[in-house]
Design a protein around this motif. Sequence first.
Motif, mmCIF file in Angstrom:
data_model
loop_
_atom_site.group_PDB
_atom_site.id
_atom_site.type_symbol
_atom_site.label_atom_id
_atom_site.label_comp_id
_atom_site.label_asym_id
_atom_site.label_seq_id
_atom_site.Cartn_x
_atom_site.Cartn_y
_atom_site.Cartn_z
ATOM 1 N N GLY A 210 24.493 80.400 79.675
ATOM 2 C CA GLY A 210 25.518 80.201 80.683
ATOM 3 C C GLY A 210 26.766 81.022 80.450
ATOM 4 N N ALA A 211 26.839 81.718 79.323
ATOM 5 C CA ALA A 211 28.022 82.523 78.999
ATOM 6 C C ALA A 211 27.860 83.988 79.393
ATOM 7 C CB ALA A 211 28.304 82.436 77.501
ATOM 8 N N LEU A 212 26.712 84.371 79.962
ATOM 9 C CA LEU A 212 26.441 85.783 80.213
ATOM 10 C C LEU A 212 27.487 86.438 81.110
ATOM 11 C CD1 LEU A 212 22.558 85.749 80.687
ATOM 12 C CD2 LEU A 212 23.864 86.499 78.693
ATOM 13 N N GLY A 213 28.005 85.690 82.074
ATOM 14 C CA GLY A 213 28.984 86.264 82.985
ATOM 15 C C GLY A 213 30.357 86.459 82.381
ATOM 16 N N ALA A 214 30.552 86.039 81.144
ATOM 17 C CA ALA A 214 31.862 86.137 80.498
ATOM 18 C C ALA A 214 31.814 87.012 79.250
ATOM 19 C CB ALA A 214 32.371 84.741 80.142
ATOM 20 N N ALA A 215 30.835 87.914 79.172
ATOM 21 C CA ALA A 215 30.581 88.660 77.940
ATOM 22 C C ALA A 215 31.816 89.409 77.440
ATOM 23 C CB ALA A 215 29.414 89.621 78.147
ATOM 24 N N ALA A 216 32.459 90.170 78.310
ATOM 25 C CA ALA A 216 33.586 90.990 77.863
ATOM 26 C C ALA A 216 34.740 90.124 77.365
ATOM 27 C CB ALA A 216 34.050 91.897 79.004
ATOM 28 N N ASP A 217 35.052 89.054 78.093
ATOM 29 C CA ASP A 217 36.160 88.192 77.685
ATOM 30 C C ASP A 217 35.840 87.419 76.408
ATOM 31 O OD1 ASP A 217 37.799 89.035 79.691
ATOM 32 O OD2 ASP A 217 37.623 87.230 80.929
ATOM 33 N N ILE A 218 34.582 87.042 76.219
ATOM 34 C CA ILE A 218 34.212 86.351 74.986
ATOM 35 C C ILE A 218 34.400 87.284 73.793
ATOM 36 C CG2 ILE A 218 32.267 85.371 73.687
ATOM 37 C CD1 ILE A 218 31.282 84.174 76.326
ATOM 38 N N THR A 219 34.049 88.554 73.966
ATOM 39 C CA THR A 219 34.260 89.532 72.891
ATOM 40 C C THR A 219 35.738 89.636 72.551
ATOM 41 O OG1 THR A 219 32.336 90.799 73.633
ATOM 42 C CG2 THR A 219 33.882 91.922 72.185
ATOM 43 N N THR A 220 36.574 89.728 73.561
ATOM 44 C CA THR A 220 38.026 89.816 73.333
ATOM 45 C C THR A 220 38.563 88.557 72.666
ATOM 46 O OG1 THR A 220 38.247 91.227 75.284
ATOM 47 C CG2 THR A 220 40.254 90.182 74.462
ATOM 48 N N LEU A 221 38.101 87.391 73.127
ATOM 49 C CA LEU A 221 38.553 86.130 72.542
ATOM 50 C C LEU A 221 38.117 86.022 71.086
ATOM 51 C CD1 LEU A 221 39.939 83.377 73.002
ATOM 52 C CD2 LEU A 221 37.703 82.475 73.675
ATOM 53 N N ALA A 222 36.880 86.412 70.797
ATOM 54 C CA ALA A 222 36.380 86.363 69.417
ATOM 55 C C ALA A 222 37.201 87.265 68.510
ATOM 56 C CB ALA A 222 34.902 86.757 69.379
ATOM 57 N N GLU A 223 37.540 88.452 69.005
ATOM 58 C CA GLU A 223 38.375 89.367 68.203
ATOM 59 C C GLU A 223 39.765 88.784 67.989
ATOM 60 O OE1 GLU A 223 36.322 93.595 69.655
ATOM 61 O OE2 GLU A 223 38.126 92.827 70.645
#
Length: 526
Positions: A210-223
């Motif tokens: 269910g997170a596939l549509g948020a890939a770029a933002d999840i990467t930024t948040l993780a960083e």
Amino acid sequence: MKTVGEALIAHLEQRGVDTIFGIPGVHTVEMYRGLADSPIRHITPRHEQSAGFMADGYARATGKPGVCLLITGPGVTNAITPMAQARADSIAMLVISGVNRVATHGHEEGFLHELPNQHAMMREVALWSHTLHRAEDLDRVMTRAFTRMTSARPGPVHIEVPLDVMNMPVAAPATVPALPAPARPAPDAIERAAQALSNAERPLILAGGGALGAAADITTLAERLDAPVITTTNARGLLGGHPLEIFASPSLESVRAVMAEADVTLAIGTQFGRTDYDMYEDGKSPALRHLIRIDSDAAQVSRVRLPDLPIVADAALGVSALLTATEGKQRVHDAAARATQARDAALAEIGAAYADQITMLHMIRDAIPGVRIIGDSTQAIYAGNLICNMPAPRRWFNAATGYGALGYGAPAAIGAALGAPDTPVLCLSGDGGLQFVLSELGTAMDERAAVIFLVWNNNGYQEIERFMRDNAIEPEGVKPSAPDFVQVAQAYGMPAERIIGIAALTQALDRALAAKTAYLIDMIVD
């Protein structure tokens, strides 16, 4: 004015549907009247089960709903298996079927394709099933179907149209009603989540399909949080091999160790399904301290793992709000080092045989840039579900988790190739699983779907045979004979070859790519 059948197709066009998978019959021909002048492409598989799996693969590859058009009775019963797989994996699928005339329902008078209560049967597997009794309800029913299929937790829905309703006159739709906007997170919940994550010493992110549509933002948040990200099977490749991604199963002890030491865990679009988090059924998945859970479905957010802070919202909107709330709160931990340690430990944990198969999967990934690997339930796919490093989301999916249906790989690969023809597709099936749907090689040729079919040929159901032996059971029923796959493929006009072992695979893949058509490689493995 149009008939209901024609107007239904017009509705699909206006909803952006460009492909339908189905096999025509006397109970659906009125809807095919609408397809004759429609830009929608009709794909004819060899079996309705494959129609469902093709729709599933199409949906996963494109992010759009997959649509099936099937006859009443055996058509929809054949589609129940792919619908169950879609429900388990939250895949949007619309199954439209015919049904006998309204006055005949429930009487069991022996009409063609009759069921005692088709609607009751379908509503047990579909998220929602509806019988269209009145022509004037078509607009509302279609809107409700698309709403239910794509909002909250996505999944399969079913509409059945009786024969005597299908040819009723109805006004053609000028426009279609807008669908509800995705759910936005509550601001106070986002503020609490942002504060907890920003103050955490060992934050962790769990990401599901269910997170596939948020890939770029999840990467930024993780960083920003300096948090490792554990991706489940359906989210594999979400961070594209980023140093923070732990592309290994949370059923492995080494990955569970990372989960156990986290002081705040953010779970995004993950069901906490047993086949992801406890596939060995040992009951040792660790407790999670301060669990924040983002899920679009209010019912799902409280299943399996009760969160300390539930956030009912679309994943993309929820993560975007967290990015805004954590602006300027950059943290530095040792997340990349911990992620590397977890990946290395996971590879050592799974054993040499699985490690060799993962090496093969990564070799395929490197030999075919941008490849989408779609699998059936077979040994190398089990290995990849444990560990696989893919360069992008939607590049790795299969039916070996969740419902676990055999026969998924080949039709799903065809559906994906038709939905996203610019992305190369490799289907990895076992010799047993491919025989469920062997005739779909003909569909690939008919539709010019340039899928590379790689057969993991170990002469039977070797994984089940091994499980029997490990449990002191004399193996029985695990050696179904296989045909000559090369000759079968060639009978459909598909180029094919046989290789012995993994060592010869790279050169075979080069030949398959050069063919620029569907291609079968029968790889004999021990």
